[in-house]
Design an enzyme around this catalytic site. Sequence first.
Site, PDB file in Angstrom:
ATOM      1  N   TYR A   1       0.850  -1.183  -0.106  1.00 39.15           N
ATOM      2  CA  TYR A   1       0.202  -0.180   0.100  1.00 39.15           C
ATOM      3  C   TYR A   1       0.783   1.143   0.160  1.00 39.15           C
ATOM      4  O   TYR A   1       1.290   1.772   1.131  1.00 39.15           O
ATOM      5  CB  TYR A   1      -1.025   0.122   1.260  1.00 39.15           C
ATOM      6  CG  TYR A   1      -2.165  -1.035   1.256  1.00 39.15           C
ATOM      7  CD1 TYR A   1      -2.410  -1.859  -0.092  1.00 39.15           C
ATOM      8  CD2 TYR A   1      -2.583  -1.621   2.336  1.00 39.15           C
ATOM      9  CE1 TYR A   1      -3.183  -2.698  -0.060  1.00 39.15           C
ATOM     10  CE2 TYR A   1      -3.607  -2.448   2.302  1.00 39.15           C
ATOM     11  CZ  TYR A   1      -3.749  -3.164   1.054  1.00 39.15           C
ATOM     12  OH  TYR A   1      -4.892  -4.343   1.263  1.00 39.15           O
TER      13      TYR A   1
ATOM     14  N   HIS B   1      -1.172 -12.219   0.615  1.00 40.30           N
ATOM     15  CA  HIS B   1      -1.903 -11.251  -0.091  1.00 40.30           C
ATOM     16  C   HIS B   1      -2.759 -11.906  -1.337  1.00 40.30           C
ATOM     17  O   HIS B   1      -3.721 -11.579  -1.471  1.00 40.30           O
ATOM     18  CB  HIS B   1      -1.058 -10.027  -0.509  1.00 40.30           C
ATOM     19  CG  HIS B   1      -2.003  -8.754  -0.650  1.00 40.30           C
ATOM     20  ND1 HIS B   1      -1.257  -7.644  -0.640  1.00 40.30           N
ATOM     21  CD2 HIS B   1      -3.032  -8.536  -0.928  1.00 40.30           C
ATOM     22  CE1 HIS B   1      -2.254  -6.542  -0.740  1.00 40.30           C
ATOM     23  NE2 HIS B   1      -3.182  -7.162  -0.846  1.00 40.30           N
TER      24      HIS B   1
ATOM     25  N   SER C   1     -13.244  -4.226   0.168  1.00 35.55           N
ATOM     26  CA  SER C   1     -14.327  -3.256  -0.727  1.00 35.55           C
ATOM     27  C   SER C   1     -15.570  -3.762  -0.410  1.00 35.55           C
ATOM     28  O   SER C   1     -16.287  -3.961  -1.337  1.00 35.55           O
ATOM     29  CB  SER C   1     -13.842  -3.475  -2.341  1.00 35.55           C
ATOM     30  OG  SER C   1     -14.573  -2.570  -3.054  1.00 35.55           O
ATOM     31  N   PRO C   2     -15.774  -3.646   0.985  1.00 33.02           N
ATOM     32  CA  PRO C   2     -17.579  -4.128   1.358  1.00 33.02           C
ATOM     33  C   PRO C   2     -18.365  -3.249   0.789  1.00 33.02           C
ATOM     34  O   PRO C   2     -19.526  -3.859   1.002  1.00 33.02           O
ATOM     35  CB  PRO C   2     -17.061  -4.227   2.990  1.00 33.02           C
ATOM     36  CG  PRO C   2     -16.077  -3.184   3.102  1.00 33.02           C
ATOM     37  CD  PRO C   2     -15.246  -2.925   2.259  1.00 33.02           C
ATOM     38  N   LEU C   3     -18.172  -2.004   0.652  1.00 31.32           N
ATOM     39  CA  LEU C   3     -19.269  -1.224   0.130  1.00 31.32           C
ATOM     40  C   LEU C   3     -19.608  -1.129  -1.397  1.00 31.32           C
ATOM     41  O   LEU C   3     -20.291  -0.216  -1.906  1.00 31.32           O
ATOM     42  CB  LEU C   3     -18.924   0.521   0.544  1.00 31.32           C
ATOM     43  CG  LEU C   3     -18.532   0.471   2.141  1.00 31.32           C
ATOM     44  CD1 LEU C   3     -18.196   1.996   2.556  1.00 31.32           C
ATOM     45  CD2 LEU C   3     -19.903   0.117   2.950  1.00 31.32           C
ATOM     46  N   GLY C   4     -19.057  -2.172  -2.137  1.00 27.73           N
ATOM     47  CA  GLY C   4     -19.199  -2.001  -3.382  1.00 27.73           C
ATOM     48  C   GLY C   4     -20.942  -1.921  -3.803  1.00 27.73           C
ATOM     49  O   GLY C   4     -21.572  -2.787  -3.451  1.00 27.73           O
ATOM     50  N   GLY C   5     -21.003  -1.160  -4.665  1.00 24.64           N
ATOM     51  CA  GLY C   5     -22.600  -1.038  -5.137  1.00 24.64           C
ATOM     52  C   GLY C   5     -23.133   0.010  -4.424  1.00 24.64           C
ATOM     53  O   GLY C   5     -24.270   0.337  -4.864  1.00 24.64           O
TER      54      GLY C   5
END
Length: 297
Positions: free
Chosen positions: A53, A128, A208-212
Amino acid sequence: MRYRTLGDLRVSAVGLGAMPLSIEGRPDEARALATVHAALDAGVTLLDTADSYHLPGQDPGHNELLLARALASYGGDTSDVLVATKGGRGRPADGTWTVNGDPRHLKAAAEASLKRLGIEAIGLYQLHKPDPSVPFEESLGALRDLLDEGKIRLAGLSNVTTDQIHHARAILGDRLVSVQNRYSPEVRDSDPELRLCAELGLAFLPWSPLGGISRSSLDGPSGLDSGGVRFAAFHEVARERGVSPQQVCLAWLLTLSPTVLPIPGASRPQTIQDSAGAADLVLTEEELPRLTEAASA
């Protein structure tokens, strides 16, 4: 903040994905540190990072060094904070994400992460991504050696399949404690891995749990994102409850399994404070089917 189990550790039900603090579009250091401190203030005790990162072509470890500075400057008790880092990916100057699962690389990467974090042992070290050019058992062997040497306390995997989870379980035993795959209302390809983690008692960390679900103003829910009517239910429930759609999304993820630990990204204090609030948002029996139907459409 509610808490869940990761291995033999008790961690916050919602973590912080620290990647946005170090890659393209990252905030200045003052805001980055303030974001981590806001997460700690909100009861977040799971901080997810990786040696890769950083900006393309720059030295590895920017995010790890940032978290080390944030913890050192916090001023409060951080003894229960778990920093989970990862090795096995790189970011060359062209901005791509490379993969390197060679055991020698993984061991050297873990040693470097240890120094950057300034700790005696990494609490959770995650592969990873499996390297298709390296036998999976060889990469796992590096994690096993690091565990045996006491350089890492617990091991995890990222971007893996159910077969790879079973394979890792056979080699690492109960020292394998977590799986981190992409998962959100928009991307549910890892449903089999989520279910397997629930069966085995492994923590499942959706990245990326908030995708959408678009990031609306924290002053109140906004209109629909590019998902259109598909995710309208998340916005509708948010308006009815007076919270953000993102908070509803994270609360919904937490209902899928007791082992789910979402790690939403954030680059502002207000963002992680809002996300942390999802741990205390209890969805009703009427709301849950609406949200699941929208995510399954």
